[in-house]
Design a protein around this motif. Sequence first.
Motif, mmCIF file in Angstrom:
data_model
loop_
_atom_site.group_PDB
_atom_site.id
_atom_site.type_symbol
_atom_site.label_atom_id
_atom_site.label_comp_id
_atom_site.label_asym_id
_atom_site.label_seq_id
_atom_site.Cartn_x
_atom_site.Cartn_y
_atom_site.Cartn_z
ATOM 1 N N GLU A 193 115.307 68.890 30.024
ATOM 2 C CA GLU A 193 114.246 68.185 29.313
ATOM 3 C C GLU A 193 114.870 67.323 28.233
ATOM 4 O OE1 GLU A 193 109.835 69.259 27.453
ATOM 5 O OE2 GLU A 193 111.260 70.851 27.947
ATOM 6 N N LYS A 194 114.358 66.109 28.065
ATOM 7 C CA LYS A 194 114.919 65.220 27.046
ATOM 8 C C LYS A 194 113.864 64.250 26.548
ATOM 9 C CE LYS A 194 116.494 61.330 29.872
ATOM 10 N NZ LYS A 194 117.560 60.331 30.037
ATOM 11 N N ASP A 195 114.119 63.689 25.384
ATOM 12 C CA ASP A 195 113.332 62.592 24.817
ATOM 13 C C ASP A 195 114.327 61.583 24.273
ATOM 14 O OD1 ASP A 195 110.254 63.283 24.578
ATOM 15 O OD2 ASP A 195 111.344 65.143 24.153
ATOM 16 N N ASP A 196 114.327 60.371 24.794
ATOM 17 C CA ASP A 196 115.215 59.346 24.258
ATOM 18 C C ASP A 196 114.543 57.978 24.339
ATOM 19 O OD1 ASP A 196 115.643 58.274 26.854
ATOM 20 O OD2 ASP A 196 117.349 59.592 27.192
ATOM 21 N N HIS A 201 109.981 60.827 27.238
ATOM 22 C CA HIS A 201 110.017 62.257 27.573
ATOM 23 C C HIS A 201 110.171 62.439 29.075
ATOM 24 C CE1 HIS A 201 109.187 66.525 27.465
ATOM 25 N NE2 HIS A 201 108.269 66.361 28.408
ATOM 26 N N VAL A 202 111.183 63.227 29.464
ATOM 27 C CA VAL A 202 111.447 63.514 30.876
ATOM 28 C C VAL A 202 111.759 65.002 31.005
ATOM 29 C CG1 VAL A 202 112.821 62.988 32.924
ATOM 30 C CG2 VAL A 202 112.441 61.219 31.200
ATOM 31 N N LYS A 203 111.154 65.611 32.008
ATOM 32 C CA LYS A 203 111.469 67.006 32.328
ATOM 33 C C LYS A 203 111.661 67.096 33.832
ATOM 34 C CE LYS A 203 109.747 71.747 31.639
ATOM 35 N NZ LYS A 203 108.618 72.549 31.092
ATOM 36 N N TYR A 204 112.803 67.632 34.250
ATOM 37 C CA TYR A 204 113.080 67.662 35.674
ATOM 38 C C TYR A 204 113.989 68.835 36.028
ATOM 39 C CZ TYR A 204 117.442 65.441 34.181
ATOM 40 O OH TYR A 204 118.633 65.162 33.559
ATOM 41 N N GLU A 205 114.006 69.149 37.319
ATOM 42 C CA GLU A 205 114.954 70.112 37.864
ATOM 43 C C GLU A 205 116.008 69.359 38.643
ATOM 44 O OE1 GLU A 205 112.066 73.995 38.722
ATOM 45 O OE2 GLU A 205 112.806 72.763 40.381
ATOM 46 N N LEU A 249 106.947 63.093 33.117
ATOM 47 C CA LEU A 249 107.562 61.769 32.980
ATOM 48 C C LEU A 249 106.673 60.874 32.132
ATOM 49 C CD1 LEU A 249 109.998 60.102 33.921
ATOM 50 C CD2 LEU A 249 108.669 59.423 35.919
ATOM 51 N N GLU A 250 107.234 60.341 31.050
ATOM 52 C CA GLU A 250 106.478 59.457 30.158
ATOM 53 C C GLU A 250 106.479 58.024 30.664
ATOM 54 O OE1 GLU A 250 106.728 57.871 25.528
ATOM 55 O OE2 GLU A 250 107.702 59.756 26.082
ATOM 56 N N ARG A 285 119.902 57.340 45.944
ATOM 57 C CA ARG A 285 119.247 56.295 45.148
ATOM 58 C C ARG A 285 117.744 56.266 45.437
ATOM 59 N NH1 ARG A 285 121.716 52.510 47.184
ATOM 60 N NH2 ARG A 285 123.497 52.321 45.769
ATOM 61 N N ASN A 286 116.923 56.296 44.349
ATOM 62 C CA ASN A 286 115.470 56.260 44.536
ATOM 63 C C ASN A 286 114.775 56.079 43.199
ATOM 64 O OD1 ASN A 286 112.852 56.694 45.814
ATOM 65 N ND2 ASN A 286 114.011 57.799 47.396
ATOM 66 N N ASP A 287 113.520 55.644 43.251
ATOM 67 C CA ASP A 287 112.643 55.592 42.086
ATOM 68 C C ASP A 287 111.627 56.714 42.226
ATOM 69 O OD1 ASP A 287 113.881 53.391 40.952
ATOM 70 O OD2 ASP A 287 112.578 51.957 41.975
ATOM 71 N N LEU A 288 111.594 57.593 41.236
ATOM 72 C CA LEU A 288 110.757 58.788 41.337
ATOM 73 C C LEU A 288 109.635 58.766 40.297
ATOM 74 C CD1 LEU A 288 113.562 61.494 41.722
ATOM 75 C CD2 LEU A 288 112.353 60.248 43.528
ATOM 76 N N TYR A 289 108.454 59.203 40.736
ATOM 77 C CA TYR A 289 107.296 59.311 39.865
ATOM 78 C C TYR A 289 107.037 60.782 39.559
ATOM 79 C CZ TYR A 289 106.504 54.386 40.787
ATOM 80 O OH TYR A 289 106.660 53.019 40.850
ATOM 81 N N GLU A 290 106.230 61.043 38.534
ATOM 82 C CA GLU A 290 105.957 62.421 38.142
ATOM 83 C C GLU A 290 105.441 63.222 39.328
ATOM 84 O OE1 GLU A 290 104.426 63.396 34.114
ATOM 85 O OE2 GLU A 290 102.716 64.228 35.204
ATOM 86 N N GLY A 291 106.035 64.377 39.527
ATOM 87 C CA GLY A 291 105.650 65.232 40.648
ATOM 88 C C GLY A 291 106.492 65.030 41.890
#
Length: 326
Positions: A193-196, A201-205, A249-250, A285-291
């Motif tokens: 998890e990070k905020d920059d 804000h991003v949280k991922y596995e 994902l923010e 390589r990819n663009d990922l959305y929340e979920g």
Amino acid sequence: MKKIILSMFTVLVALTLTVNTASASSYTDAANLGEVLKTKLSSFNSTINSGDISSIDDQYDSFSNDIKKTERAIGKVSGKSNRDALNIKYIKPAKIARERVIYEVSQYRLMKVINDSLTANKVDKANSDFAKLERLEKRAVEIKEAGGYEQLPAKVNNGLSSIKSDIVDKLNELNNKNSRKNPAEIGETLLVEKDDWLDGHVKYEIELTDVISGDEALTLVKEANMYNNSPDAGMKYVLAKFRISVLELEKEPYDINHANFKAVSGSGVTYDDWISIAGLEPDLRNDLYEGAEHEGWTYFMVDENDEPLAVFNQGWDDEVWFNISN
């Protein structure tokens, strides 16, 4: 002649009186300081008996300085018997009191240093100092037994144990925290998890699911695209498959690409040479959305005898490490 002898006698008497006066003054000064030390000894013993290690530490240096000051004054007193008597009366009991707690104070101070190292994320130094702490604990027990010192109140050791327990918890957390020296292995899922300023804000596995290297990796590279280059002389390809699952994902989308990953040698040197391999499926390589969840290959070229690591987002708050040696 009589006048000369009388004059010499007068001078001798004067010198004797001066010496005696100086000796008396030295003794008085030493005794006065001894009485001051005796009073401070009483206060120091009361603090010891309170069992508050922080208060004991606060008084320790000042009390030690008073011992040194009184010892110096006693050293100026004429006559060994006088000095011995003063040392027995004032210095010996003060030193016994100090020696009762010297190793406990040392432990307390070392734990402060360890906590400072942990705050600064200097885990190696903290671990090294923690080993010293355990030696001090052992020495504290030995010195009590050898010297026949009165046992300290239980509160002293309880206070030290409480501080140590907190340190152990922090050390365990940091020693088990993902890092270059503690990289994740295949199948180990990391929650990050990070905020920059870049991604918000991003949280991922993220999980390393497979690693292929050497001849097998080269075969897959050539099968993916016949025009892919072979590794440079003395080098090998390492292919690593990662699974990434975006939980929060923010700023959408979250861009995942090969540039997020770098290989680092077993000796800690980052491989900076840019390489490109086409056709590997599935591609990382990819663009990922929340979920979203995605799994794909990325690639590295490293020394053929190296046991490398992979680092994701090197230098950012969500930097994580993986063992890609197999």
